[in-house]
Design a protein around this motif. Structure first.
Motif, PDB file in Angstrom:
ATOM      1  N   GLY A  62       0.803  -1.217   0.000  1.00 13.66           N
ATOM      2  CA  GLY A  62       0.000   0.000   0.000  1.00 13.66           C
ATOM      3  C   GLY A  62       0.835   1.265   0.000  1.00 13.66           C
ATOM      4  O   GLY A  62       0.489   2.254  -0.671  1.00 13.66           O
ATOM      5  N   VAL A  63       1.928   1.241   0.735  1.00 12.14           N
ATOM      6  CA  VAL A  63       2.845   2.388   0.723  1.00 12.14           C
ATOM      7  C   VAL A  63       3.361   2.630  -0.690  1.00 12.14           C
ATOM      8  O   VAL A  63       3.404   3.775  -1.170  1.00 12.14           O
ATOM      9  N   SER A  64       3.752   1.560  -1.365  1.00 10.84           N
ATOM     10  CA  SER A  64       4.208   1.678  -2.744  1.00 10.84           C
ATOM     11  C   SER A  64       3.118   2.261  -3.636  1.00 10.84           C
ATOM     12  O   SER A  64       3.370   3.142  -4.471  1.00 10.84           O
ATOM     13  N   GLY A  65       1.888   1.786  -3.452  1.00  8.77           N
ATOM     14  CA  GLY A  65       0.775   2.305  -4.244  1.00  8.77           C
ATOM     15  C   GLY A  65       0.520   3.780  -4.007  1.00  8.77           C
ATOM     16  O   GLY A  65       0.239   4.535  -4.952  1.00  8.77           O
ATOM     17  N   ALA A 115       0.671  -4.448  14.497  1.00  8.93           N
ATOM     18  CA  ALA A 115       0.581  -3.095  15.048  1.00  8.93           C
ATOM     19  C   ALA A 115       1.124  -2.052  14.071  1.00  8.93           C
ATOM     20  O   ALA A 115       0.501  -0.995  13.859  1.00  8.93           O
ATOM     21  N   LEU A 116       2.264  -2.331  13.459  1.00 11.57           N
ATOM     22  CA  LEU A 116       2.847  -1.388  12.513  1.00 11.57           C
ATOM     23  C   LEU A 116       1.944  -1.194  11.294  1.00 11.57           C
ATOM     24  O   LEU A 116       1.750  -0.071  10.816  1.00 11.57           O
ATOM     25  N   GLY A 117       1.395  -2.287  10.814  1.00  5.80           N
ATOM     26  CA  GLY A 117       0.492  -2.190   9.671  1.00  5.80           C
ATOM     27  C   GLY A 117      -0.743  -1.375   9.983  1.00  5.80           C
ATOM     28  O   GLY A 117      -1.187  -0.551   9.162  1.00  5.80           O
ATOM     29  N   TRP A 121      -2.175   2.103   8.327  1.00  5.37           N
ATOM     30  CA  TRP A 121      -3.555   2.117   7.830  1.00  5.37           C
ATOM     31  C   TRP A 121      -4.333   3.293   8.436  1.00  5.37           C
ATOM     32  O   TRP A 121      -5.039   4.018   7.723  1.00  5.37           O
ATOM     33  N   ALA A 122      -4.192   3.500   9.748  1.00  5.27           N
ATOM     34  CA  ALA A 122      -4.865   4.622  10.401  1.00  5.27           C
ATOM     35  C   ALA A 122      -4.344   5.954   9.868  1.00  5.27           C
ATOM     36  O   ALA A 122      -5.112   6.899   9.644  1.00  5.27           O
ATOM     37  N   LEU A 123      -3.041   6.045   9.646  1.00  9.19           N
ATOM     38  CA  LEU A 123      -2.452   7.272   9.118  1.00  9.19           C
ATOM     39  C   LEU A 123      -2.980   7.582   7.726  1.00  9.19           C
ATOM     40  O   LEU A 123      -3.203   8.751   7.382  1.00  9.19           O
ATOM     41  N   SER A 124      -3.217   6.543   6.928  1.00  6.29           N
ATOM     42  CA  SER A 124      -3.729   6.778   5.579  1.00  6.29           C
ATOM     43  C   SER A 124      -5.130   7.366   5.607  1.00  6.29           C
ATOM     44  O   SER A 124      -5.534   8.077   4.678  1.00  6.29           O
ATOM     45  N   PHE A 125      -5.892   7.103   6.647  1.00  7.60           N
ATOM     46  CA  PHE A 125      -7.208   7.713   6.809  1.00  7.60           C
ATOM     47  C   PHE A 125      -7.099   9.159   7.288  1.00  7.60           C
ATOM     48  O   PHE A 125      -7.828  10.042   6.828  1.00  7.60           O
ATOM     49  N   GLN A 126      -6.193   9.397   8.217  1.00  5.56           N
ATOM     50  CA  GLN A 126      -6.164  10.672   8.928  1.00  5.56           C
ATOM     51  C   GLN A 126      -5.365  11.749   8.223  1.00  5.56           C
ATOM     52  O   GLN A 126      -5.647  12.944   8.377  1.00  5.56           O
ATOM     53  N   TRP A 127      -4.359  11.374   7.432  1.00  4.08           N
ATOM     54  CA  TRP A 127      -3.525  12.365   6.747  1.00  4.08           C
ATOM     55  C   TRP A 127      -4.184  12.706   5.400  1.00  4.08           C
ATOM     56  O   TRP A 127      -3.677  12.388   4.333  1.00  4.08           O
TER      57      TRP A 127
END
Length: 243
Positions: A62-65, A115-117, A121-127
């Protein structure tokens, strides 16, 4: 002729025949299946050779995407820059995650990667300013190359199938290399491998980064296949699907 060569030729022939006989929808579903096969291969590098079960391989994809979507769709950078940057960023995240998890045991490693994943995932929602939040980033398209539209499912199939077969072959060769056997030895008897002077933690770390690179390639294909990048591919459901 060796059995391995026959298997490779059979797989290639099967992929070619499927392209000729399958409809557009079936080809597009096959594309998605091959992308998740690459994610599963990324998982297998750790699970099959180290006995480590990672729940963050979809996160690295997902980071790559997201890198492809941000640099390509939003900023219009050339593909020759976007795609390597996406894979390298995935590897960079793998380096960070590897540093945090390389000394963990099996169950602890599983929970740490979970936990890291979930943090990413949460950061992708909030940022929202960077990732577009829930709506994601749309308009991700591949270019025309030598008159071929890479966004066409059948042309994309040829590109994806070629890369998938080559990566599987490379990993197969890696499994039978000295380093691949070292990882298997670590899984079987870590204490003995350490007593023999092998760099156990460094080998684990290198394997994690390698798996991250494969996940990064899968993420590039995934975002171009979907045409949009959102938090959904980073979710726990996707990680469990790969598991």
């Amino acid at each position: 002729m060796k059995r391995e060569t026959l298997v490779i030729l059979g797989v290639v022939a099967g992929l070619l025949v499927w392209l000729l006989v399958a409809g557009d929808y079936a080809v597009s579903r096959t594309n998605r299946a091959m992308i998740y096969a690459l994610m599963a291969l990324s998982f297998s590098v750790l699970a099959g050779r180290l006995g480590w079960f990672s729940l963050c391989q979809t996160t690295l994809a997902g980071v790559s995407g997201y890198v492809v979507a941000i640099l390509g769709a939003q900023h219009g950078l050339p593909y020759a820059v976007v795609i390597p940057a996406a894979i390298l960023t995935s590897m960079l995240f793998a380096v960070v995650f590897g540093v945090l998890t390389v000394r963990a045991r099996a169950v602890s490693f599983l929970m740490l990667t979970l936990a890291l994943g979930q943090m990413v995932w949460a950061l992708s929602f909030q940022w929202v300013g960077l990732t577009g939040g829930y709506n994601g980033i749309s308009g991700v398209r591949l270019p025309m190359v030598l008159g071929f539209n890479l966004n066409d499912p059948r042309v994309f199939y040829v590109l994806l199938a070629t890369c998938t077969v080559l990566i599987f072959l490379a990993v197969h060769r890696f499994y039978n290399s000295r380093f691949g056997l070292l990882l298997l030895g670590i899984q079987e008897n870590e204490q003995r491998m350490r007593a023999l002077g092998h760099p156990v933690y460094l080998a684990r770390f290198a394997a994690f980064v390698l798996a991250g690179a494969i996940a990064g390639v899968a993420g590039v294909f995934l975002v171009y296949d979907m045409g949009i990048m959102s938090p959904s591919p980073l979710s726990l459901n996707q990680a469990v699907l790969v598991l």
